[in-house]
Design a protein around this motif. Structure first.
Motif, mmCIF file in Angstrom:
data_model
loop_
_atom_site.group_PDB
_atom_site.id
_atom_site.type_symbol
_atom_site.label_atom_id
_atom_site.label_comp_id
_atom_site.label_asym_id
_atom_site.label_seq_id
_atom_site.Cartn_x
_atom_site.Cartn_y
_atom_site.Cartn_z
ATOM 1 N N VAL A 144 0.842 -1.204 0.000
ATOM 2 C CA VAL A 144 0.000 0.000 0.000
ATOM 3 C C VAL A 144 0.878 1.256 0.000
ATOM 4 C CG1 VAL A 144 -1.649 1.346 1.354
ATOM 5 C CG2 VAL A 144 -1.986 -1.115 1.078
ATOM 6 N N LEU A 145 1.957 1.220 0.752
ATOM 7 C CA LEU A 145 2.901 2.340 0.763
ATOM 8 C C LEU A 145 3.446 2.612 -0.635
ATOM 9 C CD1 LEU A 145 4.819 4.382 2.158
ATOM 10 C CD2 LEU A 145 6.343 2.460 2.650
ATOM 11 N N LEU A 146 3.838 1.563 -1.353
ATOM 12 C CA LEU A 146 4.368 1.721 -2.711
ATOM 13 C C LEU A 146 3.299 2.236 -3.671
ATOM 14 C CD1 LEU A 146 6.589 -1.497 -3.010
ATOM 15 C CD2 LEU A 146 7.325 0.857 -2.567
ATOM 16 N N VAL A 147 2.078 1.733 -3.522
ATOM 17 C CA VAL A 147 0.992 2.207 -4.382
ATOM 18 C C VAL A 147 0.726 3.689 -4.129
ATOM 19 C CG1 VAL A 147 -1.485 2.026 -4.823
ATOM 20 C CG2 VAL A 147 -0.104 -0.038 -4.662
ATOM 21 N N GLY A 148 0.740 4.099 -2.867
ATOM 22 C CA GLY A 148 0.538 5.509 -2.553
ATOM 23 C C GLY A 148 1.604 6.391 -3.175
ATOM 24 N N ILE A 149 2.847 5.938 -3.119
ATOM 25 C CA ILE A 149 3.932 6.701 -3.763
ATOM 26 C C ILE A 149 3.716 6.767 -5.264
ATOM 27 C CG2 ILE A 149 6.408 6.717 -4.239
ATOM 28 C CD1 ILE A 149 6.837 5.468 -1.476
ATOM 29 N N GLY A 150 3.284 5.637 -5.856
ATOM 30 C CA GLY A 150 3.012 5.620 -7.289
ATOM 31 C C GLY A 150 1.899 6.581 -7.680
ATOM 32 N N VAL A 151 0.845 6.636 -6.878
ATOM 33 C CA VAL A 151 -0.256 7.564 -7.161
ATOM 34 C C VAL A 151 0.220 9.008 -7.059
ATOM 35 C CG1 VAL A 151 -2.489 8.407 -6.330
ATOM 36 C CG2 VAL A 151 -2.059 5.950 -6.466
ATOM 37 N N ALA A 152 1.014 9.308 -6.032
ATOM 38 C CA ALA A 152 1.510 10.673 -5.861
ATOM 39 C C ALA A 152 2.440 11.091 -7.000
ATOM 40 C CB ALA A 152 2.239 10.793 -4.518
ATOM 41 N N VAL A 153 3.200 10.149 -7.545
ATOM 42 C CA VAL A 153 4.159 10.471 -8.605
ATOM 43 C C VAL A 153 3.494 10.505 -9.977
ATOM 44 C CG1 VAL A 153 6.227 9.682 -9.820
ATOM 45 C CG2 VAL A 153 6.131 9.586 -7.321
ATOM 46 N N PHE A 154 2.722 9.454 -10.298
ATOM 47 C CA PHE A 154 2.150 9.332 -11.637
ATOM 48 C C PHE A 154 0.754 9.947 -11.750
ATOM 49 C CE2 PHE A 154 5.062 5.694 -11.200
ATOM 50 C CZ PHE A 154 5.916 5.966 -12.266
ATOM 51 N N GLY A 155 0.075 10.155 -10.615
ATOM 52 C CA GLY A 155 -1.293 10.665 -10.673
ATOM 53 C C GLY A 155 -1.389 12.046 -11.267
ATOM 54 N N TRP A 156 -0.319 12.819 -11.185
ATOM 55 C CA TRP A 156 -0.328 14.167 -11.741
ATOM 56 C C TRP A 156 -0.502 14.147 -13.257
ATOM 57 C CZ3 TRP A 156 -0.790 18.687 -9.400
ATOM 58 C CH2 TRP A 156 -0.532 19.853 -10.119
ATOM 59 N N LYS A 157 -0.129 13.035 -13.902
ATOM 60 C CA LYS A 157 -0.160 12.965 -15.357
ATOM 61 C C LYS A 157 -1.441 12.327 -15.885
ATOM 62 C CE LYS A 157 4.871 12.338 -15.380
ATOM 63 N NZ LYS A 157 5.990 11.458 -15.800
ATOM 64 N N TRP A 158 -2.264 11.798 -14.996
ATOM 65 C CA TRP A 158 -3.487 11.131 -15.457
ATOM 66 C C TRP A 158 -4.472 12.145 -16.025
ATOM 67 C CZ3 TRP A 158 -4.348 7.864 -10.404
ATOM 68 C CH2 TRP A 158 -3.347 6.886 -10.333
ATOM 69 N N ALA A 159 -5.287 11.689 -16.964
ATOM 70 C CA ALA A 159 -6.328 12.542 -17.520
ATOM 71 C C ALA A 159 -7.394 12.799 -16.465
ATOM 72 C CB ALA A 159 -6.954 11.885 -18.751
ATOM 73 N N GLN A 160 -8.014 13.966 -16.567
ATOM 74 C CA GLN A 160 -9.065 14.337 -15.623
ATOM 75 C C GLN A 160 -10.241 13.390 -15.759
ATOM 76 O OE1 GLN A 160 -9.163 16.789 -13.296
ATOM 77 N NE2 GLN A 160 -11.168 16.070 -12.649
ATOM 78 N N GLY A 161 -10.752 12.900 -14.633
ATOM 79 C CA GLY A 161 -11.887 11.991 -14.653
ATOM 80 C C GLY A 161 -13.111 12.658 -15.254
#
Length: 220
Positions: A144-161
Motif C-alpha cells: 500500500v505504501l508503494l501504491v501511494g507513492i506511485g499515485v503521488a508520482v504518476f497521478g499528476w499525469k493522469w487525464a481528468q476523470g
C-alpha cells in the motif's frame, strides 16, 4: 503506471487488508486456573481497533481516485502512503516486536477471557503462538505504501476523470448541413432533445419569406 492498474491494485490490497484484519494473529493457551476455557484467539481487529477503519478508508480512496483532480490525486496518494506505512509498522511493532508487544496486543482478549484486567497478563499465559497473518499484514502495508507513492508520482499525469464523457461541441456545431441545403429533421430533433433550438439558425427564407424588395402581388 496507469491509473487503472494503481487503482485496481489499491482496491485489491484494501480488500485483502479487511480480510487479514479479521484473521487470528495470536493463539494463546491460558493456565487452567485462569479461565474455564483456556484457548484464546486474538484477531487483528481485537488487538488493534484501527485496522479495519483504515482498510475501509483505503477502499474509499480507491473509489475517489478515478474522478479526483490532479491536486487531490497527489494528496490522496500521500495519504495512502502514510496509511500503508502505519499498517506495516503497527503490525510489526504490535505482534512481531517481541513477547511484551504480543502480550500488550492480546491484553484486551485475555481480560475478556479471564474477567480480570491485570497489568501483567503474562502470568496467566501458558503458551503463546504468532500466526502468519501479522507478517501478511506487514507485506500488505508495504505494498500500500508503494501504491501511494506511485499515485503521488504518476497521478499528476493522469487525464481528468469524466473528460471522455464531455461533449466535443454544441449541437449546432456538430450538425452538418445537407448538400442541397435542406433542413435535417433528425438532427433538429436531436438538437431539441439536447436543449437547443434549431429554429435559431433559420433565416426568413426558411419560413417562406423572400426578398423585401420584391413587389407584392396586386400592386401596380
Amino acid at each position: 503506471m496507469t491509473k487503472r492498474n494503481l487503482v485496481s491494485l489499491l482496491l485489491l490490497l484494501a480488500v485483502a487488508m479487511l480480510f487479514a484484519s479479521t484473521r487470528p494473529w495470536l493463539e494463546l493457551q491460558l493456565i487452567p486456573s485462569a479461565a474455564a476455557h483456556g484457548d484464546v484467539t486474538v484477531t487483528g481487529t481485537a488487538g488493534n481497533k484501527a485496522l479495519m477503519p483504515v482498510a475501509i478508508a483505503l477502499l474509499a480512496i480507491g473509489a475517489v481516485l478515478g474522478i479526483a483532480g490532479r491536486a487531490l490525486r497527489v494528496a490522496l496518494g500521500a495519504l495512502t502512503a502514510v496509511f500503508g506505512g502505519w499498517i506495516a509498522w503497527s503490525a510489526f511493532a504490535g505482534v512481531l516486536g517481541g513477547q511484551d508487544a504480543e502480550i500488550d496486543f492480546a491484553k484486551a482478549s485475555i481480560a475478556e477471557a479471564t474477567g480480570i484486567l491485570s497489568s501483567s497478563p503474562i502470568e496467566v499465559v501458558d503458551l503463546m503462538q504468532v500466526t502468519v497473518w501479522p507478517t501478511v499484514t506487514v507485506v500488505l502495508g508495504l505494498l500500500v505504501l508503494l501504491v501511494g507513492i506511485g499515485v503521488a508520482v504518476f497521478g499528476w499525469k493522469w487525464a481528468q476523470g469524466g473528460k471522455r464523457y464531455e461533449a466535443k461541441g454544441s449541437p449546432r456545431e456538430k450538425k452538418a448541413p445537407r448538400p442541397d441545403g435542406s433542413a435535417d429533421r433528425i438532427a433538429d430533433w436531436d438538437a431539441l432533445s439536447e436543449g437547443d433550438d434549431p429554429s435559431d439558425e433559420l433565416g426568413p427564407e426558411d419560413f417562406g419569406g423572400g426578398d423585401d424588395s420584391a413587389e407584392a402581388p396586386g400592386r401596380s
